[in-house]
Scaffold this motif. Structure first.
Motif, PDB file in Angstrom:
ATOM      1  N   MET A   1       0.834  -1.177   0.000  1.00  0.00           N
ATOM      2  CA  MET A   1       0.000   0.000   0.000  1.00  0.00           C
ATOM      3  C   MET A   1       0.875   1.236   0.000  1.00  0.00           C
ATOM      4  O   MET A   1       1.821   1.321   0.756  1.00  0.00           O
ATOM      5  CB  MET A   1      -0.877   0.030   1.245  1.00  0.00           C
ATOM      6  CG  MET A   1      -1.994  -0.944   1.251  1.00  0.00           C
ATOM      7  SD  MET A   1      -2.998  -0.611   2.687  1.00  0.00           S
ATOM      8  CE  MET A   1      -3.699  -2.214   2.894  1.00  0.00           C
ATOM      9  N   ASP A   2       0.514   2.155  -0.817  1.00  0.00           N
ATOM     10  CA  ASP A   2       1.299   3.373  -0.894  1.00  0.00           C
ATOM     11  C   ASP A   2       0.540   4.592  -0.392  1.00  0.00           C
ATOM     12  O   ASP A   2       0.966   5.713  -0.626  1.00  0.00           O
ATOM     13  CB  ASP A   2       1.771   3.599  -2.330  1.00  0.00           C
ATOM     14  CG  ASP A   2       2.878   2.629  -2.704  1.00  0.00           C
ATOM     15  OD1 ASP A   2       3.696   2.312  -1.826  1.00  0.00           O
ATOM     16  OD2 ASP A   2       2.913   2.184  -3.856  1.00  0.00           O
ATOM     17  N   GLN A   3      -0.575   4.395   0.311  1.00  0.00           N
ATOM     18  CA  GLN A   3      -1.247   5.562   0.874  1.00  0.00           C
ATOM     19  C   GLN A   3      -0.310   6.235   1.871  1.00  0.00           C
ATOM     20  O   GLN A   3       0.335   5.565   2.663  1.00  0.00           O
ATOM     21  CB  GLN A   3      -2.541   5.192   1.614  1.00  0.00           C
ATOM     22  CG  GLN A   3      -3.614   4.648   0.733  1.00  0.00           C
ATOM     23  CD  GLN A   3      -3.710   3.150   0.875  1.00  0.00           C
ATOM     24  OE1 GLN A   3      -2.887   2.523   1.504  1.00  0.00           O
ATOM     25  NE2 GLN A   3      -4.718   2.578   0.276  1.00  0.00           N
ATOM     26  N   THR A   4      -0.249   7.534   1.820  1.00  0.00           N
ATOM     27  CA  THR A   4       0.597   8.294   2.725  1.00  0.00           C
ATOM     28  C   THR A   4      -0.265   8.915   3.804  1.00  0.00           C
ATOM     29  O   THR A   4      -1.356   9.402   3.537  1.00  0.00           O
ATOM     30  CB  THR A   4       1.353   9.391   1.951  1.00  0.00           C
ATOM     31  OG1 THR A   4       2.156   8.751   0.952  1.00  0.00           O
ATOM     32  CG2 THR A   4       2.238  10.203   2.858  1.00  0.00           C
ATOM     33  N   ARG A   5       0.243   8.890   5.008  1.00  0.00           N
ATOM     34  CA  ARG A   5      -0.456   9.453   6.165  1.00  0.00           C
ATOM     35  C   ARG A   5       0.565  10.200   7.015  1.00  0.00           C
ATOM     36  O   ARG A   5       1.755   9.959   6.959  1.00  0.00           O
ATOM     37  CB  ARG A   5      -1.097   8.349   7.024  1.00  0.00           C
ATOM     38  CG  ARG A   5      -2.113   7.487   6.301  1.00  0.00           C
ATOM     39  CD  ARG A   5      -3.409   8.252   6.085  1.00  0.00           C
ATOM     40  NE  ARG A   5      -4.447   7.405   5.527  1.00  0.00           N
ATOM     41  CZ  ARG A   5      -4.754   7.328   4.251  1.00  0.00           C
ATOM     42  NH1 ARG A   5      -4.068   8.013   3.362  1.00  0.00           N
ATOM     43  NH2 ARG A   5      -5.736   6.566   3.837  1.00  0.00           N
ATOM     44  N   THR A  37       4.311  14.898  12.635  1.00  0.00           N
ATOM     45  CA  THR A  37       5.656  15.400  12.375  1.00  0.00           C
ATOM     46  C   THR A  37       6.320  14.735  11.177  1.00  0.00           C
ATOM     47  O   THR A  37       7.321  15.237  10.678  1.00  0.00           O
ATOM     48  CB  THR A  37       6.558  15.201  13.612  1.00  0.00           C
ATOM     49  OG1 THR A  37       6.512  13.838  14.015  1.00  0.00           O
ATOM     50  CG2 THR A  37       6.107  16.088  14.754  1.00  0.00           C
ATOM     51  N   GLU A  38       5.777  13.604  10.753  1.00  0.00           N
ATOM     52  CA  GLU A  38       6.369  12.891   9.625  1.00  0.00           C
ATOM     53  C   GLU A  38       5.265  12.301   8.761  1.00  0.00           C
ATOM     54  O   GLU A  38       4.149  12.087   9.220  1.00  0.00           O
ATOM     55  CB  GLU A  38       7.265  11.751  10.113  1.00  0.00           C
ATOM     56  CG  GLU A  38       8.445  12.231  10.939  1.00  0.00           C
ATOM     57  CD  GLU A  38       9.262  11.076  11.461  1.00  0.00           C
ATOM     58  OE1 GLU A  38      10.256  10.724  10.805  1.00  0.00           O
ATOM     59  OE2 GLU A  38       8.891  10.525  12.510  1.00  0.00           O
ATOM     60  N   GLN A  39       5.604  12.040   7.520  1.00  0.00           N
ATOM     61  CA  GLN A  39       4.668  11.410   6.591  1.00  0.00           C
ATOM     62  C   GLN A  39       5.318  10.170   6.001  1.00  0.00           C
ATOM     63  O   GLN A  39       6.463  10.230   5.559  1.00  0.00           O
ATOM     64  CB  GLN A  39       4.311  12.381   5.466  1.00  0.00           C
ATOM     65  CG  GLN A  39       3.642  13.641   5.949  1.00  0.00           C
ATOM     66  CD  GLN A  39       3.386  14.608   4.827  1.00  0.00           C
ATOM     67  OE1 GLN A  39       2.757  14.259   3.837  1.00  0.00           O
ATOM     68  NE2 GLN A  39       3.859  15.835   4.974  1.00  0.00           N
ATOM     69  N   PHE A  40       4.585   9.074   6.040  1.00  0.00           N
ATOM     70  CA  PHE A  40       5.064   7.806   5.474  1.00  0.00           C
ATOM     71  C   PHE A  40       3.939   7.136   4.717  1.00  0.00           C
ATOM     72  O   PHE A  40       2.771   7.285   5.064  1.00  0.00           O
ATOM     73  CB  PHE A  40       5.481   6.808   6.562  1.00  0.00           C
ATOM     74  CG  PHE A  40       6.464   7.313   7.552  1.00  0.00           C
ATOM     75  CD1 PHE A  40       7.759   7.642   7.177  1.00  0.00           C
ATOM     76  CD2 PHE A  40       6.119   7.445   8.878  1.00  0.00           C
ATOM     77  CE1 PHE A  40       8.672   8.099   8.104  1.00  0.00           C
ATOM     78  CE2 PHE A  40       7.019   7.895   9.810  1.00  0.00           C
ATOM     79  CZ  PHE A  40       8.304   8.228   9.425  1.00  0.00           C
ATOM     80  N   ALA A  79       0.049  17.420   3.243  1.00  0.00           N
ATOM     81  CA  ALA A  79      -0.399  18.157   4.427  1.00  0.00           C
ATOM     82  C   ALA A  79       0.759  18.956   5.004  1.00  0.00           C
ATOM     83  O   ALA A  79       1.916  18.541   4.931  1.00  0.00           O
ATOM     84  CB  ALA A  79      -0.950  17.187   5.457  1.00  0.00           C
ATOM     85  N   LYS A  80       0.440  20.084   5.584  1.00  0.00           N
ATOM     86  CA  LYS A  80       1.459  20.946   6.203  1.00  0.00           C
ATOM     87  C   LYS A  80       1.415  20.767   7.714  1.00  0.00           C
ATOM     88  O   LYS A  80       0.360  20.601   8.307  1.00  0.00           O
ATOM     89  CB  LYS A  80       1.196  22.413   5.854  1.00  0.00           C
ATOM     90  CG  LYS A  80       1.155  22.679   4.361  1.00  0.00           C
ATOM     91  CD  LYS A  80       2.498  22.463   3.718  1.00  0.00           C
ATOM     92  CE  LYS A  80       2.430  22.781   2.232  1.00  0.00           C
ATOM     93  NZ  LYS A  80       3.422  22.102   1.458  1.00  0.00           N
ATOM     94  N   HIS A  81       2.584  20.815   8.325  1.00  0.00           N
ATOM     95  CA  HIS A  81       2.653  20.628   9.772  1.00  0.00           C
ATOM     96  C   HIS A  81       3.728  21.509  10.408  1.00  0.00           C
ATOM     97  O   HIS A  81       4.425  21.116  11.318  1.00  0.00           O
ATOM     98  CB  HIS A  81       2.912  19.156  10.105  1.00  0.00           C
ATOM     99  CG  HIS A  81       4.215  18.637   9.585  1.00  0.00           C
ATOM    100  ND1 HIS A  81       4.404  18.279   8.282  1.00  0.00           N
ATOM    101  CD2 HIS A  81       5.406  18.459  10.191  1.00  0.00           C
ATOM    102  CE1 HIS A  81       5.652  17.883   8.113  1.00  0.00           C
ATOM    103  NE2 HIS A  81       6.286  17.986   9.258  1.00  0.00           N
TER     104      HIS A  81
END
Length: 99
Positions: A1-5, A37-40, A79-81
């Motif tokens: 799965m390549d959905q990013t969260r 703080t991170e996106q994977f 998304a911005k954080h």
């Protein structure tokens, strides 16, 4: 799965709330804090968990399962954080657990 969260170490959750309380919005100001703080991608997260488990001497197995959600396997996610970082958040990065 390549959905990013977006992901956030649980230890940083309280720090985010404390920063928001200690730095209230000005009268009439509307602020939104994206608490991560991170996106994977799901696959990247699985690799991080596998590597962190190996570092602890655990035999972690990654197993792909069908996505139960009705959504595209890949999608645009940007998304911005930055606001909590600007207020002083010092994150515990999950990406550092495997190193």
């Amino acid at each position: 799965m390549d959905q990013t969260r977006g992901y956030l170490d649980i230890r940083d959750t309280v720090q985010c709330v404390e920063l928001a309380i200690a730095n209230p919005a000005k009268p009439g100001e509307f602020r939104v804090f994206n608490q991560f703080t991170e996106q994977f991608s799901v696959n990247e997260l699985a690799k991080l968990v596998t590597a962190a488990g190996a570092k602890l001497g655990l035999d972690v197995q990654t197993k792909s399962v069908p996505n139960p959600r009705v959504e595209a396997e890949e999608h645009y996610y940007n998304a911005k954080h930055t606001k909590l970082i600007e207020l002083g958040l010092v994150p515990h990065l999950l990406s550092g657990l495997a190193t």
